[in-house]
Scaffold this motif. Structure first.
Motif, PDB file in Angstrom:
ATOM      1  N   UNK A   4    -119.805 -97.567 -23.539  1.00  0.00           N
ATOM      2  CA  UNK A   4    -119.597 -96.195 -24.023  1.00  0.00           C
ATOM      3  C   UNK A   4    -118.909 -96.232 -25.377  1.00  0.00           C
ATOM      4  N   UNK A   5    -119.390 -95.469 -26.271  1.00  0.00           N
ATOM      5  CA  UNK A   5    -118.772 -95.485 -27.598  1.00  0.00           C
ATOM      6  C   UNK A   5    -117.763 -94.362 -27.691  1.00  0.00           C
ATOM      7  N   UNK A   6    -116.926 -94.434 -28.655  1.00  0.00           N
ATOM      8  CA  UNK A   6    -115.996 -93.322 -28.841  1.00  0.00           C
ATOM      9  C   UNK A   6    -115.862 -92.984 -30.311  1.00  0.00           C
ATOM     10  N   UNK A   7    -115.329 -91.835 -30.485  1.00  0.00           N
ATOM     11  CA  UNK A   7    -115.205 -91.298 -31.831  1.00  0.00           C
ATOM     12  C   UNK A   7    -113.798 -91.600 -32.328  1.00  0.00           C
ATOM     13  N   UNK A   8    -113.694 -92.621 -33.137  1.00  0.00           N
ATOM     14  CA  UNK A   8    -112.357 -93.071 -33.520  1.00  0.00           C
ATOM     15  C   UNK A   8    -111.718 -92.174 -34.553  1.00  0.00           C
ATOM     16  N   UNK A  44    -114.731 -87.091 -18.700  1.00  0.00           N
ATOM     17  CA  UNK A  44    -114.976 -85.985 -17.757  1.00  0.00           C
ATOM     18  C   UNK A  44    -114.805 -86.438 -16.312  1.00  0.00           C
ATOM     19  N   UNK A  45    -113.697 -87.130 -16.060  1.00  0.00           N
ATOM     20  CA  UNK A  45    -113.418 -87.552 -14.695  1.00  0.00           C
ATOM     21  C   UNK A  45    -112.358 -86.635 -14.123  1.00  0.00           C
ATOM     22  N   UNK A  46    -112.319 -86.457 -12.836  1.00  0.00           N
ATOM     23  CA  UNK A  46    -111.255 -85.632 -12.256  1.00  0.00           C
ATOM     24  C   UNK A  46    -109.896 -86.289 -12.481  1.00  0.00           C
ATOM     25  N   UNK A  47    -108.978 -85.523 -12.992  1.00  0.00           N
ATOM     26  CA  UNK A  47    -107.664 -86.099 -13.251  1.00  0.00           C
ATOM     27  C   UNK A  47    -106.615 -84.995 -13.255  1.00  0.00           C
ATOM     28  N   UNK A  52    -109.792-100.391 -24.695  1.00  0.00           N
ATOM     29  CA  UNK A  52    -109.242-101.096 -23.541  1.00  0.00           C
ATOM     30  C   UNK A  52    -109.230-100.188 -22.313  1.00  0.00           C
ATOM     31  N   UNK A  53    -108.773 -98.963 -22.542  1.00  0.00           N
ATOM     32  CA  UNK A  53    -108.696 -98.026 -21.414  1.00  0.00           C
ATOM     33  C   UNK A  53    -110.079 -97.745 -20.848  1.00  0.00           C
ATOM     34  N   UNK A  54    -111.031 -97.542 -21.758  1.00  0.00           N
ATOM     35  CA  UNK A  54    -112.371 -97.213 -21.290  1.00  0.00           C
ATOM     36  C   UNK A  54    -112.950 -98.368 -20.492  1.00  0.00           C
ATOM     37  N   UNK A  55    -112.664 -99.572 -20.964  1.00  0.00           N
ATOM     38  CA  UNK A  55    -113.230-100.705 -20.238  1.00  0.00           C
ATOM     39  C   UNK A  55    -112.542-100.874 -18.889  1.00  0.00           C
ATOM     40  N   UNK A  56    -111.272-100.514 -18.825  1.00  0.00           N
ATOM     41  CA  UNK A  56    -110.587-100.600 -17.534  1.00  0.00           C
ATOM     42  C   UNK A  56    -111.153 -99.578 -16.561  1.00  0.00           C
ATOM     43  N   UNK A  57    -111.362 -98.391 -17.064  1.00  0.00           N
ATOM     44  CA  UNK A  57    -111.835 -97.319 -16.190  1.00  0.00           C
ATOM     45  C   UNK A  57    -113.252 -97.592 -15.684  1.00  0.00           C
ATOM     46  N   UNK A  58    -114.052 -98.192 -16.510  1.00  0.00           N
ATOM     47  CA  UNK A  58    -115.412 -98.504 -16.109  1.00  0.00           C
ATOM     48  C   UNK A  58    -116.233 -97.261 -15.823  1.00  0.00           C
ATOM     49  N   UNK A  59    -117.235 -97.389 -14.985  1.00  0.00           N
ATOM     50  CA  UNK A  59    -118.049 -96.240 -14.624  1.00  0.00           C
ATOM     51  C   UNK A  59    -117.256 -95.326 -13.703  1.00  0.00           C
TER      52      UNK A  59
END
Lengths: 732, 432
Positions: B1-5, B55-58, B17-24
């Protein structure tokens, strides 16, 4: 009590007291022997109400500008922020209130009213006593918010608006529920949300979506210093969390200074969330000066304080608390005490006519009371026999008292303008011979005859050497002050000392002084005569001749030096002197001045300056004051009767000891005194010495000593066992 | 997943790092994350950004605001369930929390990871000891796909509390470097300002302040404060926008002055602007000294009480006789008394506590006139305590002989003493 319960079981039952408070009947506390007491009370409350109204006016006029600034600030800070200042700082007004803490509650209530009136819907005043922890702080905020908008919400629920669920309200009202900031924010957003549908028309408000101007929630912390540091820190952090979504303004009441608060009370992490602007409340001393100037030292209010009393209550203000509220309490006490105690205060009315109508209704009893007034007695004594007999008759007395009161009214109507005038004249002199403040001048004029007063003489000496510009300024100021008053009794004073005439005369002096510019070179003529004398000096043979001549010349010079300016100056000064001398006489010599002046500083001291230490000492050394038992009467002369209270006996004995007291010796002395039976003689007491001290006496003694220790007269010492240390100094 | 830096500068690595930790979304993530870094280094904003984006429940709860456990739990439940009613979730202990979480999880029929973020997690250490370990093990305890994220300014070592606690996965946010700070400050520039122009301004600001301060918030505050000063000559048409050297010369004294008051926040941003608006309209180079209104107006006797307290606090009790007793007799000058022990200098060691009696004794001896011992005098002492000019030592219930400390500085007391014409230095043992 039995009838009050329906219970068959035995036990303790608590009954709630009558909820309605007993009506406080003032008439019960008034002296019954004096028929006019109730009337005086009525008059007194009326007079006090007038004073209160004018002090309130002063109060609000003083605070007006500060309130305006604050309201403007709040208005500005809740405007939509432009992109440039897109900070999420909470706008904060730091209100420097000064150290007069008793006044702050009233100040904040007024501020709340002012803010509510103009912009904000919800204003919360927090006091440190409600905010010992976050939970109670939130509770206090919610209580005030719901109290304020309770009407509002009930109306919306009537309209069937389901937005503000009653469950929420119920939850927030419930005392046990814990409230968080986000609940408050959520609720507030709901309440302030514009209602596009339904609702009452009053509630409808056009809100521009682009501008998003919402009424802010204003939270005031009345005494910021007393808030616990942690609570305040957490509170600010919480607020900053919601600052972006909720328009919020904090108002901090700071008694010390912002630097102090920002460095000690607020941590950096909290302070970065605030955008502070400072406001200054008017200082209490300014306020006091205004009250004295505009209320007490005027002809408006009939009630007046004597110089001594005024000084006393002003001293309490300046030395102790700076509190206007307590000052007004003291003033109220003086006023009401005056009308309660002083029989001739019935004449203390604003207009002369009212007093005259009261006089015409006087009964025999009234006249008897009024005849015993000191100043009137002196007045009568100063007259010859014929007059005295005339006055002693009722009709004669009535006409005489009418004249006296009339004289006093006339006197006052000129006294205060003259006083203000003199103050203007002397308040800028070096070293202030007559004081900086008008109250000092008043006190001086009340106490001393200004003709013989050192300060007055000095002030006029200083005025006598003032330069022309100063003199012109002074005279103009004086004339202006005199003109600013209105004079009722035009015909009752000699024309040449009437203020209107005086101000015209002062203007004439000024005119003369200004005219002098044009024909200035006058003094030159005189100097020409001097030259021939210079030569004659050389022909002198002896030193003493030279001395004499020099002295003569110096004298001549002094006389000749009188320029026109100096002449006018002297004329003006001497005129002013006579003017003040005429009007600023001591009021104590006027008969019936007691009607207007309250002069019982002892009563003020007794009622307002509590001295607990002194009271304890009196009670212990002279219990007769409090316990009217005849045998205790001798205590004040050093006799210790055996039936005196134990603690008094112990106190008396300890007074005779040195720094360190042996407990056993003390106890035996105590025992001797308490067991001395009346009239049984010395043999018995000698026997007693040998007898063991019984347990009851021991217990009584120990109790007395521990009571003394509790009162702070003795304390146990580690230096010697069985000894106590005295904490007061002995007289010997 | 890419992000808008571009949205969050200088934190690309952490976002990755966070995105990779969270995964799908449906993947089971690690049960607990610990995000820490110094204050204002973008922890919360990065986390929020990532969670919103995925867009995950949090739910994000602030541990300062949720000051009791039950408030904390119901905030979590409310956030997750989307319930708007206050007090709809009542939850007093961890057991209830687990049960209710399951209820919410099932009612929402989620199958992705649910994130619970605890901001200011260091506050959780003050609660019951079992709270933190239980929250970290929430995934295991509820056997649901929860991920607990603790955000704190303290390193994980500070969270050990003697109870066994599993170490979460630690994500560290390092401090910004100077160039990163410049980038961020530039990113937050006001609208309609040329980037190049602002960048140059920021470089000046950083050059002045970076030695003393790396705190982003403070720097942002300072750069916003002074920007109008920087722009003023350009707006007035005196210099050109490219005239960097002149602009530097113009703004430097202002920045130097601000450096003196770094962190103090003596003046607020608004006041600062007002102050500088005034100077702008007059002469831009002359700076008015900030009006110092620190002096506190105190009643007459309060001043003397404060002076007495100061003397009592900073003089040894044994020297009272020397200062306040008339004809105290000649002091014996021994070699020992002449040599002052620097270690006993109380101005270096801070104020000492003193009993009330001693203060009153000094008070009565320094006031010239006879003071009636009225209750008003004593009420002033408590006023001084409320104003924090005095501090009460010991328990509230020590009423027989309360002890105090004087907390004002020498400068303050000298100013007070000066208004009373009282030469305080003559009465201080340290200066004799």
């Amino acid at each position: 009590m039995d009838e009050a319960t329906f219970s068959v079981s035995k036990g303790c039952f608590a009954f709630k007291g009558d909820s309605k408070e007993n009506e406080f009947e003032t008439t019960k506390y008034l002296k019954s022997d004096d028929a006019r007491c109730a009337e005086r009370w009525k008059l007194g409350t009326e007079v006090w109400n007038n004073i209160e109204i004018s002090t309130n006016e002063i109060n609000s006029s003083l605070q007006e500008s500060m309130f305006l600034d604050l309201v403007k600030y709040i208005e500005r800070s809740c405007l939509p922020k432009n992109a440039m200042t897109g900070r999420s700082e909470i706008p904060t007004a730091a209100l420097m209130t000064g150290v007069n803490m008793p006044d702050h509650a009233a100040l904040f209530v007024k501020l709340k009213e002012a803010v509510e009136e103009s912009i904000a819907q919800s204003v919360v005043i927090l006091q440190s006593k409600d905010c010992s922890n976050i939970k109670s702080m939130m509770r206090a905020i919610v209580n005030q918010l719901l109290g304020d908008t309770g009407m509002n919400t009930s109306r919306t629920s009537d309209a069937g608006d389901e937005d503000i669920a009653s469950d929420d309200l119920y939850y927030m009202r419930k005392k046990s529920s814990t409230i968080t900031m986000s609940m408050i924010v959520k609720w507030y957003n709901k309440v302030t949300k514009p209602h596009s549908h339904g609702g009452s028309p009053g509630k409808k408000r056009k809100i521009d979506d682009t501008c998003f101007a919402r009424k802010p929630l204003v939270i005031m912390c009345q005494d910021l210093e007393a808030f616990p540091q942690l609570v305040l820190h957490d509170f600010i952090i919480m607020c900053s969390f919601h600052a972006a979504t909720l328009p919020m303004v904090l108002v901090f009441g700071i008694a010390t200074s912002w630097t102090d608060v920002s460095q000690r009370l607020l941590s950096h992490s909290a302070i970065v969330n605030l955008s502070v602007e400072k406001f200054h409340a008017p200082t209490a001393s300014e306020h006091l000066a205004l009250i004295i100037d505009k209320v007490l030292l005027t002809t408006e209010q009939p009630f007046k304080l004597s110089g001594k009393c005024l000084e006393l209550i002003v001293d309490v203000f300046l030395c102790h608390d700076f509190s206007i509220t307590s000052f007004l309490h003291a003033l109220k006490f003086c006023a009401l005490e005056h009308f309660r105690e002083q029989p001739c205060s019935i004449l203390c009315t604003k207009s002369l006519k009212e007093a005259e109508s009261v006089i015409s209704k006087f009964t025999k009893n009234d006249i008897r009371l009024l005849k015993s007034v000191d100043s009137f007695k002196r007045y009568v004594a100063s007259h010859d026999k014929d007059k005295q007999t005339a006055i002693s008759k009722d009709a004669g007395f009535k006409s005489e008292i009418k004249k006296c009161i009339h004289d006093l009214h006339v006197f006052h109507s000129f006294y205060f303008p003259a006083l203000h005038c003199l103050h203007i004249l002397t308040s800028s002199l070096p070293q202030y011979p007559l004081g900086k403040k008008i109250r000092e001048l008043y006190h001086m004029c009340y106490k001393h005859d200004i003709n013989n007063h050192e300060g007055f003489k000095q002030a006029f000496l200083l005025l006598g050497v003032s330069s022309r510009d100063q003199l012109v300024k002074h005279l103009n100021n004086c004339a202006d002050t005199l003109e600013s008053f209105t004079y009722e009794f035009d015909d009752c004073v000699d024309n040449d000392v009437h203020p209107n005439f005086a101000s015209a005369k002062l203007h004439a002096f000024v005119e003369n002084l200004e005219k002098m510019d044009e024909n200035d070179p006058q003094p030159d003529n005189d100097e020409k005569d001097e030259e021939p004398e210079n030569e004659t000096l050389e022909t002198v043979k002896y030193a003493y001749q030279l001395q004499e001549r020099l002295r003569n010349r110096a004298n001549k010079k002094r006389i000749r030096k009188m320029t026109r300016f100096e002449k006018i100056r002297e004329e003006a000064i001497s005129y002013l002197k006579s003017f003040f001398w005429q009007h600023l006489q001591r009021v104590q010599f006027m008969p019936f001045h007691e009607a207007f002046y309250f002069d019982s500083s002892a009563a003020v001291k007794r009622h307002l300056l509590a001295a607990p230490r002194l009271a304890i000492q009196t009670a212990l050394s002279n219990p007769y004051q409090y316990l009217p038992v005849p045998s205790l009467e001798g205590m004040s002369y050093g006799v210790i009767p055996p039936n005196a209270p134990d603690i008094c006996v112990a106190y008396k004995l300890h007074n005779e000891c040195g720094n360190i007291i042996n407990l056993y010796d003390w106890m035996s002395a105590f025992h001797v005194i308490t067991t001395t039976n009346h009239g049984e003689g010395e043999t018995n007491s000698e026997e007693n010495k040998k007898v063991e001290i019984d347990e009851v006496t021991q217990a009584r003694f120990i109790q007395a000593v521990s009571e003394l220790q509790h009162l702070g007269f003795v304390k146990p010492t580690k230096k010697k066992t069985d000894h106590v240390q005295r904490l007061t100094w002995s007289h010997s | 997943m890419s992000h808008d830096s571009s949205a969050i500068p200088a934190r690309g690595k952490q976002i990755e790092q966070l995105i990779s930790i969270f995964g799908d979304p449906v993947d089971v993530t690690m049960p607990a994350l610990f995000v820490y870094g110094h204050s204002s280094c973008g922890k919360t904003i990065v986390l929020n950004h990532v969670l919103e984006k995925l867009k995950v429940p949090h739910v994000v709860v602030n541990c300062t605001e949720c000051y009791t456990n039950s408030v904390l739990f119901s905030a979590i439940l409310q956030g997750l369930s989307g319930d708007n009613d206050l007090g709809s979730w009542k939850c007093d202990n961890l057991n209830d929390l687990g049960r209710n979480l399951r209820k919410v999880y099932e009612s929402q029929s989620w199958n992705e990871t649910v994130y619970i973020v605890f901001d200011k997690a260091e506050r959780l250490r003050d609660r019951e000891v079992n709270l933190l370990p239980a929250l970290i093990n929430l995934q295991e305890l509820t056997s649901l796909n929860f991920c607990v994220i603790l955000v704190s300014e303290l390193p994980w070592e500070k969270f050990y509390n003697g109870v066994g606690i599993r170490q979460p996965f630690i994500v560290f946010f390092p401090d910004y470097t100077k160039s990163e700070l410049g980038e961020i400050l530039c990113h937050c520039r006001p609208d309609g300002v040329d980037r190049e122009f602002y960048q140059h301004y920021i470089s000046i600001v950083l050059a002045v302040f970076s030695l003393a301060c790396r705190d982003l918030r403070e720097l942002k505050h300072l750069s916003e404060l002074n920007f109008s000063t920087y722009c003023a000559p350009v707006k007035a048409g005196k210099f050109d926008e490219g005239d960097k050297h002149k602009l530097w010369k113009h703004v430097e004294p202002h920045l130097k002055e601000a450096l003196q008051q770094l962190y103090l926040r003596k003046v607020s941003s608004e006041e600062w602007m007002k102050l500088h608006d005034i100077t702008e309209s007059g002469d831009a180079t002359v700076l008015k000294p900030v009006k110092n209104s620190d002096t506190i107006e105190l009643p007459f006797y309060s001043k003397f009480l404060l002076i007495a307290a100061y003397i009592a606090s900073y003089n040894p009790a044994s020297t009272d006789k020397r200062f306040f007793v008339k004809n105290a007799g000649r002091m014996k000058k021994t070699a020992r008394s002449m040599k002052k022990d620097e270690r006993k200098n109380s101005h270096l060691r801070g104020p000492h506590a003193f009993p009330l009696d001693r203060m009153m004794a000094i008070f009565y001896s320094i006031v010239d006139s006879r003071v009636p011992p009225t209750a008003n005098i004593f009420s002033q002492i408590s006023t001084l305590v409320t104003l924090h000019l005095l501090a009460k030592i010991g328990h509230e219930d020590e009423i027989d002989c309360p002890r105090y400390k004087c907390t004002v500085s020498l400068d303050f007391i000298s100013a007070v003493a000066k208004t009373m014409n009282f030469d305080i230095v003559r009465y201080l043992f340290d200066f004799v």
